[in-house]
Design a protein around this motif. Structure first.
Motif, PDB file in Angstrom:
ATOM      1  N   ALA A  90       0.829  -1.202   0.000  1.00  0.00           N
ATOM      2  CA  ALA A  90       0.000   0.000   0.000  1.00  0.00           C
ATOM      3  C   ALA A  90       0.867   1.257   0.000  1.00  0.00           C
ATOM      4  O   ALA A  90       0.549   2.248  -0.680  1.00  0.00           O
ATOM      5  N   ALA A  91       1.972   1.220   0.748  1.00  0.00           N
ATOM      6  CA  ALA A  91       2.887   2.365   0.760  1.00  0.00           C
ATOM      7  C   ALA A  91       3.543   2.545  -0.601  1.00  0.00           C
ATOM      8  O   ALA A  91       3.681   3.676  -1.101  1.00  0.00           O
ATOM      9  N   LEU A  92       3.942   1.434  -1.230  1.00  0.00           N
ATOM     10  CA  LEU A  92       4.501   1.512  -2.582  1.00  0.00           C
ATOM     11  C   LEU A  92       3.494   2.093  -3.559  1.00  0.00           C
ATOM     12  O   LEU A  92       3.839   2.920  -4.420  1.00  0.00           O
ATOM     13  N   ALA A  93       2.236   1.674  -3.432  1.00  0.00           N
ATOM     14  CA  ALA A  93       1.195   2.170  -4.325  1.00  0.00           C
ATOM     15  C   ALA A  93       1.018   3.676  -4.171  1.00  0.00           C
ATOM     16  O   ALA A  93       0.769   4.397  -5.155  1.00  0.00           O
ATOM     17  N   GLU A  96       3.857   5.261  -5.950  1.00  0.00           N
ATOM     18  CA  GLU A  96       3.644   5.090  -7.386  1.00  0.00           C
ATOM     19  C   GLU A  96       2.632   6.113  -7.900  1.00  0.00           C
ATOM     20  O   GLU A  96       2.798   6.676  -8.996  1.00  0.00           O
ATOM     21  N   ALA A  97       1.595   6.361  -7.107  1.00  0.00           N
ATOM     22  CA  ALA A  97       0.585   7.342  -7.496  1.00  0.00           C
ATOM     23  C   ALA A  97       1.174   8.746  -7.590  1.00  0.00           C
ATOM     24  O   ALA A  97       0.640   9.607  -8.309  1.00  0.00           O
ATOM     25  N   LEU A  98       2.276   8.981  -6.885  1.00  0.00           N
ATOM     26  CA  LEU A  98       2.966  10.272  -6.949  1.00  0.00           C
ATOM     27  C   LEU A  98       4.011  10.300  -8.072  1.00  0.00           C
ATOM     28  O   LEU A  98       4.745  11.289  -8.209  1.00  0.00           O
ATOM     29  N   SER A  99       4.081   9.207  -8.858  1.00  0.00           N
ATOM     30  CA  SER A  99       5.040   9.084  -9.978  1.00  0.00           C
ATOM     31  C   SER A  99       6.487   9.162  -9.496  1.00  0.00           C
ATOM     32  O   SER A  99       7.348   9.752 -10.161  1.00  0.00           O
ATOM     33  N   LEU A 100       6.760   8.527  -8.351  1.00  0.00           N
ATOM     34  CA  LEU A 100       8.099   8.594  -7.763  1.00  0.00           C
ATOM     35  C   LEU A 100       8.879   7.292  -7.898  1.00  0.00           C
ATOM     36  O   LEU A 100      10.024   7.229  -7.431  1.00  0.00           O
ATOM     37  N   LEU A 101       8.297   6.270  -8.514  1.00  0.00           N
ATOM     38  CA  LEU A 101       8.959   4.974  -8.608  1.00  0.00           C
ATOM     39  C   LEU A 101       9.252   4.624 -10.067  1.00  0.00           C
ATOM     40  O   LEU A 101       8.584   5.095 -10.981  1.00  0.00           O
ATOM     41  N   TYR A 102      10.260   3.775 -10.243  1.00  0.00           N
ATOM     42  CA  TYR A 102      10.533   3.241 -11.575  1.00  0.00           C
ATOM     43  C   TYR A 102      11.162   1.859 -11.451  1.00  0.00           C
ATOM     44  O   TYR A 102      11.834   1.563 -10.456  1.00  0.00           O
ATOM     45  N   SER A 202      12.736  -8.422  -6.276  1.00  0.00           N
ATOM     46  CA  SER A 202      12.064  -9.682  -6.578  1.00  0.00           C
ATOM     47  C   SER A 202      12.067 -10.656  -5.411  1.00  0.00           C
ATOM     48  O   SER A 202      11.125 -11.424  -5.226  1.00  0.00           O
ATOM     49  N   ASP A 203      13.130 -10.626  -4.579  1.00  0.00           N
ATOM     50  CA  ASP A 203      13.219 -11.584  -3.470  1.00  0.00           C
ATOM     51  C   ASP A 203      12.776 -10.990  -2.137  1.00  0.00           C
ATOM     52  O   ASP A 203      12.854 -11.655  -1.109  1.00  0.00           O
ATOM     53  N   ALA A 204      12.306  -9.744  -2.121  1.00  0.00           N
ATOM     54  CA  ALA A 204      11.799  -9.111  -0.905  1.00  0.00           C
ATOM     55  C   ALA A 204      10.801  -8.031  -1.315  1.00  0.00           C
ATOM     56  O   ALA A 204      11.177  -7.080  -2.004  1.00  0.00           O
ATOM     57  N   PRO A 205       9.542  -8.164  -0.923  1.00  0.00           N
ATOM     58  CA  PRO A 205       8.512  -7.225  -1.368  1.00  0.00           C
ATOM     59  C   PRO A 205       8.656  -5.818  -0.819  1.00  0.00           C
ATOM     60  O   PRO A 205       7.961  -4.905  -1.255  1.00  0.00           O
ATOM     61  N   SER A 206       9.554  -5.633   0.134  1.00  0.00           N
ATOM     62  CA  SER A 206       9.800  -4.300   0.680  1.00  0.00           C
ATOM     63  C   SER A 206      11.244  -4.227   1.143  1.00  0.00           C
ATOM     64  O   SER A 206      11.776  -5.175   1.704  1.00  0.00           O
ATOM     65  N   SER A 207      11.873  -3.085   0.903  1.00  0.00           N
ATOM     66  CA  SER A 207      13.235  -2.894   1.389  1.00  0.00           C
ATOM     67  C   SER A 207      13.221  -2.529   2.867  1.00  0.00           C
ATOM     68  O   SER A 207      12.181  -2.198   3.449  1.00  0.00           O
ATOM     69  N   TYR A 208      14.394  -2.563   3.472  1.00  0.00           N
ATOM     70  CA  TYR A 208      14.508  -2.138   4.865  1.00  0.00           C
ATOM     71  C   TYR A 208      14.002  -0.711   5.027  1.00  0.00           C
ATOM     72  O   TYR A 208      13.248  -0.404   5.966  1.00  0.00           O
ATOM     73  N   HIS A 209      14.418   0.191   4.125  1.00  0.00           N
ATOM     74  CA  HIS A 209      14.040   1.597   4.236  1.00  0.00           C
ATOM     75  C   HIS A 209      12.527   1.771   4.303  1.00  0.00           C
ATOM     76  O   HIS A 209      12.011   2.512   5.149  1.00  0.00           O
ATOM     77  N   LEU A 210      11.821   1.097   3.425  1.00  0.00           N
ATOM     78  CA  LEU A 210      10.369   1.274   3.370  1.00  0.00           C
ATOM     79  C   LEU A 210       9.676   0.594   4.545  1.00  0.00           C
ATOM     80  O   LEU A 210       8.825   1.196   5.219  1.00  0.00           O
ATOM     81  N   LEU A 244       4.993   9.822   2.719  1.00  0.00           N
ATOM     82  CA  LEU A 244       3.872   8.943   3.063  1.00  0.00           C
ATOM     83  C   LEU A 244       2.973   9.524   4.150  1.00  0.00           C
ATOM     84  O   LEU A 244       1.983   8.898   4.542  1.00  0.00           O
ATOM     85  N   GLY A 245       3.318  10.709   4.647  1.00  0.00           N
ATOM     86  CA  GLY A 245       2.506  11.322   5.685  1.00  0.00           C
ATOM     87  C   GLY A 245       2.565  10.595   7.012  1.00  0.00           C
ATOM     88  O   GLY A 245       1.565  10.517   7.729  1.00  0.00           O
ATOM     89  N   LEU A 246       3.747  10.067   7.362  1.00  0.00           N
ATOM     90  CA  LEU A 246       3.918   9.302   8.600  1.00  0.00           C
ATOM     91  C   LEU A 246       4.548  10.174   9.677  1.00  0.00           C
ATOM     92  O   LEU A 246       5.280  11.121   9.378  1.00  0.00           O
ATOM     93  N   PRO A 247       4.287   9.867  10.947  1.00  0.00           N
ATOM     94  CA  PRO A 247       4.847  10.680  12.035  1.00  0.00           C
ATOM     95  C   PRO A 247       6.356  10.549  12.131  1.00  0.00           C
ATOM     96  O   PRO A 247       6.942   9.551  11.700  1.00  0.00           O
ATOM     97  N   GLU A 248       6.984  11.552  12.722  1.00  0.00           N
ATOM     98  CA  GLU A 248       8.441  11.587  12.884  1.00  0.00           C
ATOM     99  C   GLU A 248       8.823  11.213  14.314  1.00  0.00           C
ATOM    100  O   GLU A 248       8.484  11.934  15.253  1.00  0.00           O
ATOM    101  N   PRO A 249       9.524  10.102  14.513  1.00  0.00           N
ATOM    102  CA  PRO A 249      10.009   9.767  15.860  1.00  0.00           C
ATOM    103  C   PRO A 249      11.299  10.505  16.177  1.00  0.00           C
ATOM    104  O   PRO A 249      11.915  11.117  15.292  1.00  0.00           O
ATOM    105  N   ASP A 250      11.719  10.461  17.427  1.00  0.00           N
ATOM    106  CA  ASP A 250      13.056  10.891  17.803  1.00  0.00           C
ATOM    107  C   ASP A 250      14.021   9.743  17.504  1.00  0.00           C
ATOM    108  O   ASP A 250      13.626   8.574  17.497  1.00  0.00           O
ATOM    109  N   TYR A 251      15.294  10.081  17.292  1.00  0.00           N
ATOM    110  CA  TYR A 251      16.294   9.064  16.965  1.00  0.00           C
ATOM    111  C   TYR A 251      17.447   9.116  17.961  1.00  0.00           C
ATOM    112  O   TYR A 251      17.870  10.185  18.409  1.00  0.00           O
TER     113      TYR A 251
END
Length: 293
Positions: A90-93, A96-102, A202-210, A244-251
């Motif tokens: 869903a996050a990838l989609a 993609e809707a923002l035309s940011l993927l290739y 192909s071998d992982a539907p999501s990267s660590y970053h996402l 993605l409009g997600l909250p920002e944690p402290d690091y």
């Protein structure tokens, strides 16, 4: 969950079950536990098993065993990334809707050859903060028709973020709040230094970053506590959070435990594995002492 619990700071320890835990993992887990206690917060455990080619159920079992032996307690249920693939899609989609993927078709061998040829000719190849070569622009610059033709032919590919488009879209400087062992304070993020990062392959539907930013948001994590080796990657995570409009944690990025060669510990270093140390008669109290607690 009670309303009071939702207001508490939330910490998480998130190992990947592709090997046995070692002293570096113990350090991170114990720092998370210590900080959760200090801030009267909650401690979660997440199993980052999105890469099904490397992750093994037996390692998940050992993670639970090692952490319990160290004296850690965490909330149930434990989040397993393999159970949340739809959320990453869903996050990838959305991106993609923002035309940011290739789709990226170049193989590692092709990229390696391109880099070697460039450097042999005296033209240094740009590299990311981890020292890996920045991905060439070939696939980013392909026409829609050419991409469609390659995809129709079933050519294996990864999905990458068009970093230039992403940075242009947000149009504002990125920062994060850091309280760790490196530079503390408000840190300027530079996601562009990473080039067009992979978000799915192909071998992982999501990267660590996402997956990490989706997971942290889904679990309400307010404080991300992890090793200094991920300090610079935070720039990519802040970018994805904004997109993605997600909250920002402290690091809080903590020191690393060096191996015999002075480098960051690896899961291949059997002598520093928690299971091996336990079998040798080392106690949890001695582990804590070894790590400076």
């Amino acid at each position: 969950m009670h309303a009071a619990d939702r207001q508490k700071p939330v910490f998480r320890f998130a190992p990947s079950p592709n090997g046995f835990l070692h002293l570096g993992h113990a350090l991170s887990a114990l720092i998370n536990q210590e900080m959760a206690g200090r801030f009267e917060g909650r401690l979660l455990l997440r199993i980052e098993d999105i890469d099904q080619t490397r992750c093994r159920p037996e390692f998940v079992h050992e993670i639970f065993r090692d952490l319990a032996w160290l004296g850690l307690e965490w909330e149930e249920p434990v989040r397993h990334q393999s159970n949340h693939i739809g959320e990453y899609q869903a996050a990838l989609a959305k991106l993609e809707a923002l035309s940011l993927l290739y789709p990226a078709f170049l193989t590692r061998g092709e990229v390696k050859a391109r880099v070697a040829a460039s450097e042999a000719a005296g033209r240094p190849w740009p590299r990311d903060p981890d020292g890996a070569p920045i991905y060439p622009p070939d696939d980013r610059n392909r026409s829609p028709a050419e991409r469609a033709q390659l995809l129709a032919g079933g050519l294996r590919h990864a999905i990458r973020l068009d970093m230039r488009k992403a940075l242009a879209l947000i149009g504002e400087p990125l920062t994060w709040r850091e309280t760790g062992d490196g530079a503390a304070g408000i840190i300027t993020a530079d996601p562009g230094a990473w080039g067009d990062v992979i978000l799915s392959r192909s071998d992982a539907p999501s990267s660590y970053h996402l997956s990490v930013v989706v997971d942290d948001a889904a679990q309400g994590v307010t404080h991300v506590v992890r090793g200094l080796d991920l300090f610079h990657a935070t720039a990519v995570h802040r970018l994805l959070q904004v997109l993605l409009g997600l909250p920002e944690p402290d690091y809080h990025h903590h020191r690393l435990v060096p191996g015999p060669d002075g480098r960051k510990l690896s899961k291949s270093e059997g002598s520093t594995g928690l299971a091996a140390l336990r079998a040798a008669g080392v106690s949890p109290a001695e582990i804590r002492e070894m790590l400076g607690f």
